[in-house]
Scaffold this active site. Structure first.
Site, PDB file in Angstrom:
ATOM      1  N   HIS A   1       0.689  -1.160   0.096  1.00 55.68           N
ATOM      2  CA  HIS A   1      -0.272   0.048   0.017  1.00 55.68           C
ATOM      3  C   HIS A   1       0.767   1.389   0.079  1.00 55.68           C
ATOM      4  CE1 HIS A   1      -2.872   3.154   1.204  1.00 55.68           C
ATOM      5  NE2 HIS A   1      -3.680   2.210   0.826  1.00 55.68           N
TER       6      HIS A   1
ATOM      7  N   GLU B   1      -4.122   2.057  -7.447  1.00 53.14           N
ATOM      8  CA  GLU B   1      -4.436   3.139  -6.557  1.00 53.14           C
ATOM      9  C   GLU B   1      -3.656   4.489  -6.805  1.00 53.14           C
ATOM     10  OE1 GLU B   1      -6.669   1.769  -2.881  1.00 53.14           O
ATOM     11  OE2 GLU B   1      -4.422   1.589  -2.567  1.00 53.14           O
TER      12      GLU B   1
END
Ligand code: PEP
Length: 280
Positions: free
Chosen positions: A125, A195
């Protein structure tokens, strides 16, 4: 109709007291709907994983009892089979260590995560890449160790605003994919979450064309390279999704779901997202 995967990333939010009300409310919200082709995954902070799994099981017992099953009398094997058949939420972790075990204070291993009832793990992430200096190489090690422990990796990739403005985003994504996904390794299930960093928690979502461009590119890069041996690849999008934009995003070809941060904390919003996506 495609099947989508909707992932809640609670990040470092919520606590023990929030788990049961969140699960109960989510189940109530979807009770009379046919959430059949959408898979729901929740990634709470690691300390809540075991408890989350316990509450899921309790909820499933209640459903079985309502159906007239005597859960006390069932064998462990039958009980596991029946609960897994009615399970609406799967569990995922937000991170795992790149090491098997040992002197790594504060770290949590892929095996521990798997033993806590998780099926999935988020890896790489952008917040972890930034706060913990996670390189593509470390991300690759984490993917390898999670696969070894029968976890399905959710690899996060995406460019920052500067790279996007320089129109170098596809090159950037290509490098991330090539440097972090293990090559010549048979992988049964794998999820790539596109993302863009500039869309995470900012309220700014890319245009549908921008998401489509990235999803098609990722699909082509991974399917068109014989070094990658992924059987079931799913590409999802993450960044400022909500109940208003989730349906149109998941309608894009090659987008098979969403990674939802802020909007997953409010169970009403997350249930609305899940239900709207079911119809896309
Ligand atoms: C995320 O952090 O993965 C994310 C998608 O966050 P948000 O939905 O809040 O933008």
């Amino acid at each position: 109709m495609k099947s989508n995967i909707i992932i809640a990333n609670w990040k470092m939010n919520h606590s023990f007291d929030d788990v049961e009300p969140w699960i109960t409310k989510f189940n109530q919200k979807i009770e009379n709907s046919n959430l059949n082709s959408t898979e729901i995954i929740v990634c709470p902070p690691a300390i809540l994983l075991d408890y989350f799994d316990e509450i899921l099981l309790e909820e499933e017992f209640k459903i079985l009892e309502k159906k007239g099953e005597d859960v006390e009398d069932l064998s462990q094997e039958d009980l596991e089979k029946m609960t897994s058949e009615i399970r609406k939420i799967n569990l995922g972790a937000q991170n795992c260590s790149s090491h098997e075990s040992g002197s790594f204070t504060g770290e949590i291993s892929a095996k521990m995560i798997s033993d806590s009832g998780c099926k999935y793990v988020i890896i790489g992430h952008s917040e972890r890449r930034k706060c913990s200096n996670e390189s593509d190489n470390i991300v690759k090690e984490k993917i390898l160790i999670s696969l070894k422990n029968k976890l399905i990796p959710i690899l996060c990739i995406g460019e920052d605003l500067q790279i996007r403005d320089q129109k170098d985003h596809l090159n950037f994504i290509k490098t991330q994919l090539n440097n972090s996904i293990p090559k010549n390794q048979e992988i049964e299930d794998f999820i790539v979450a596109y993302e863009p960093i500039w869309s995470i928690g900012t309220g700014k979502t890319p245009t549908l064309e921008q998401i489509s461009e990235a999803a098609n590119f990722i699909q082509k890069e991974l399917a068109g390279n014989i070094d990658f041996k992924i059987k079931n690849l799913r590409i999802i999008y993450g960044g400022s999704t909500n109940k208003e934009n989730s349906r149109e995003i998941t309608s894009i070809k090659n987008v098979n779901g969403l990674l939802v941060g802020g909007s997953s904390l409010d169970v009403d919003e997350f249930a609305s997202i899940s239900l709207s996506v079911e119809e896309s």
